[in-house]
Design a protein around this motif. Structure first.
Motif, PDB file in Angstrom:
ATOM      1  N   ILE A 119       0.859  -1.115   0.025  1.00 46.53           N
ATOM      2  CA  ILE A 119      -0.109   0.014   0.014  1.00 46.53           C
ATOM      3  C   ILE A 119       0.907   1.238   0.029  1.00 46.53           C
ATOM      4  O   ILE A 119       1.859   1.582   0.841  1.00 46.53           O
ATOM      5  CB  ILE A 119      -0.646  -0.088   1.203  1.00 46.53           C
ATOM      6  CG1 ILE A 119      -1.700  -1.008   1.397  1.00 46.53           C
ATOM      7  CG2 ILE A 119      -1.813   1.136   1.171  1.00 46.53           C
ATOM      8  CD1 ILE A 119      -2.637  -1.368   2.594  1.00 46.53           C
ATOM      9  N   LEU A 120       0.608   2.068  -0.798  1.00 42.97           N
ATOM     10  CA  LEU A 120       1.331   3.496  -1.028  1.00 42.97           C
ATOM     11  C   LEU A 120       0.320   4.521  -1.001  1.00 42.97           C
ATOM     12  O   LEU A 120      -0.684   4.428  -1.506  1.00 42.97           O
ATOM     13  CB  LEU A 120       1.943   3.557  -2.437  1.00 42.97           C
ATOM     14  CG  LEU A 120       3.239   2.592  -2.460  1.00 42.97           C
ATOM     15  CD1 LEU A 120       3.734   2.745  -3.929  1.00 42.97           C
ATOM     16  CD2 LEU A 120       4.357   2.659  -1.586  1.00 42.97           C
ATOM     17  N   GLY A 121       0.586   5.716  -0.154  1.00 44.46           N
ATOM     18  CA  GLY A 121      -0.204   6.849  -0.229  1.00 44.46           C
ATOM     19  C   GLY A 121       0.409   7.862  -1.166  1.00 44.46           C
ATOM     20  O   GLY A 121       1.685   7.991  -1.133  1.00 44.46           O
ATOM     21  N   LEU A 122      -0.246   8.549  -1.928  1.00 47.25           N
ATOM     22  CA  LEU A 122       0.264   9.230  -2.863  1.00 47.25           C
ATOM     23  C   LEU A 122      -0.465  10.613  -2.889  1.00 47.25           C
ATOM     24  O   LEU A 122      -1.551  10.963  -2.682  1.00 47.25           O
ATOM     25  CB  LEU A 122       0.045   8.903  -4.304  1.00 47.25           C
ATOM     26  CG  LEU A 122       0.419   7.382  -4.669  1.00 47.25           C
ATOM     27  CD1 LEU A 122       0.178   7.178  -6.234  1.00 47.25           C
ATOM     28  CD2 LEU A 122       1.911   7.414  -4.401  1.00 47.25           C
ATOM     29  N   ALA A 132       4.338   4.911   2.816  1.00 47.26           N
ATOM     30  CA  ALA A 132       4.305   3.401   2.412  1.00 47.26           C
ATOM     31  C   ALA A 132       4.332   2.323   3.393  1.00 47.26           C
ATOM     32  O   ALA A 132       4.908   2.595   4.427  1.00 47.26           O
ATOM     33  CB  ALA A 132       5.737   3.240   1.246  1.00 47.26           C
ATOM     34  N   ASN A 133       3.781   1.240   3.331  1.00 48.30           N
ATOM     35  CA  ASN A 133       3.892   0.260   4.398  1.00 48.30           C
ATOM     36  C   ASN A 133       4.729  -0.912   3.905  1.00 48.30           C
ATOM     37  O   ASN A 133       5.604  -0.702   2.834  1.00 48.30           O
ATOM     38  CB  ASN A 133       2.546  -0.387   4.359  1.00 48.30           C
ATOM     39  CG  ASN A 133       2.221  -1.460   3.222  1.00 48.30           C
ATOM     40  OD1 ASN A 133       2.855  -1.333   2.125  1.00 48.30           O
ATOM     41  ND2 ASN A 133       1.049  -2.280   3.257  1.00 48.30           N
ATOM     42  N   PRO A 134       5.311  -1.403   4.921  1.00 51.49           N
ATOM     43  CA  PRO A 134       6.324  -2.559   4.622  1.00 51.49           C
ATOM     44  C   PRO A 134       6.120  -3.368   3.543  1.00 51.49           C
ATOM     45  O   PRO A 134       7.365  -3.703   3.036  1.00 51.49           O
ATOM     46  CB  PRO A 134       6.346  -3.334   6.309  1.00 51.49           C
ATOM     47  CG  PRO A 134       5.936  -2.422   7.222  1.00 51.49           C
ATOM     48  CD  PRO A 134       4.608  -1.664   6.457  1.00 51.49           C
ATOM     49  N   SER A 135       5.068  -4.029   3.280  1.00 53.06           N
ATOM     50  CA  SER A 135       4.660  -4.733   2.176  1.00 53.06           C
ATOM     51  C   SER A 135       5.247  -4.116   0.677  1.00 53.06           C
ATOM     52  O   SER A 135       5.657  -4.615   0.025  1.00 53.06           O
ATOM     53  CB  SER A 135       3.258  -5.307   2.178  1.00 53.06           C
ATOM     54  OG  SER A 135       2.991  -5.873   3.368  1.00 53.06           O
ATOM     55  N   ALA A 136       4.902  -2.815   0.906  1.00 52.06           N
ATOM     56  CA  ALA A 136       5.320  -1.939  -0.402  1.00 52.06           C
ATOM     57  C   ALA A 136       6.566  -1.931  -0.529  1.00 52.06           C
ATOM     58  O   ALA A 136       7.272  -2.156  -1.458  1.00 52.06           O
ATOM     59  CB  ALA A 136       4.527  -0.807  -0.442  1.00 52.06           C
ATOM     60  N   ALA A 137       7.269  -1.647   0.591  1.00 53.79           N
ATOM     61  CA  ALA A 137       8.839  -1.503   0.629  1.00 53.79           C
ATOM     62  C   ALA A 137       9.417  -2.933   0.102  1.00 53.79           C
ATOM     63  O   ALA A 137      10.361  -2.899  -0.606  1.00 53.79           O
ATOM     64  CB  ALA A 137       9.309  -1.293   2.154  1.00 53.79           C
TER      65      ALA A 137
END
Length: 207
Positions: A119-122, A132-137
């Protein structure tokens, strides 16, 4: 009003101190003593007990008339008291709403951090990453902090970003974004979906 007038009809012949609340008796005695000593007294807020159990707040001063007469001059503070009470209630409601929102934000952050999906916030205007959450990283092979500030297009190959750009334009224009399969710049495919939401700080996109 009628209630105040009816109550005041019972005051003649009674001691002033007997017409006020227990908490205000000391103030009455202090005001009278100050008038006798100085000829006048500073204002004090004194409450009268109404027949319905409520208090009638009056702001009194006093002045000596002749040798044995004191005139107490008062101003009804009930309207001011009512406004103050409403302000206190409004502040209490605002504090409760703040706590509710803070609790909701805490739950959101927990879900955001624990979600298996990337998940990313733009920022809706610039499409730069603001969260950005750890899964996105993990998906983008970076740490969450290093993803912040990067243009979202940097994460995809040119063909995928061309199609995603059109989707983002549609999202901002009509609020629609169809899930899109895309290829990451670092190799590997993924599905991308997004939704637009607005906050006080401006519009954001959750990807």
């Amino acid at each position: 009003d009628g209630t105040k007038s009816a109550l005041s009809q019972h005051w003649p012949g009674r001691k002033w101190v007997d017409t006020v609340t227990v908490e205000s008796r000391g103030k009455v005695e202090e005001l009278l003593r100050e008038v006798r000593e100085n000829g006048s007294a500073k204002f004090r807020e004194i409450n009268h007990r109404m027949s319905d159990g409520t208090d009638l707040p009056i702001r009194y001063s006093g002045v000596q008339i002749g040798n044995d007469r004191i005139v107490a001059i008062g101003r009804d503070l009930s309207l001011i008291s009512s406004i103050q009470q409403r302000l206190v209630e409004a502040q209490r409601n605002a504090e409760q709403e703040f706590l509710r929102l803070r609790s909701a934000e805490t739950r959101y952050r927990i879900l955001f951090q624990m979600a298996e999906e990337a998940i990313l916030g733009l920022d809706a205007n610039t499409l730069k990453t603001i969260d950005a959450n750890p899964s996105a990283a993990a998906l983008l092979e970076a740490t969450p902090g290093k993803l912040v500030g990067h243009a979202f297009g940097e994460f995809f190959d040119a063909d995928s970003w061309r199609e995603l750009s059109r989707q983002f334009e549609g999202l901002r224009a009509v609020g629609r974004f169809e899930a899109q399969r895309a290829t990451l710049a670092a190799a590997g495919a993924c599905w991308v979906s997004a939704s637009l939401f607005r906050q006080d700080v401006g519009a954001q996109i959750l990807v």
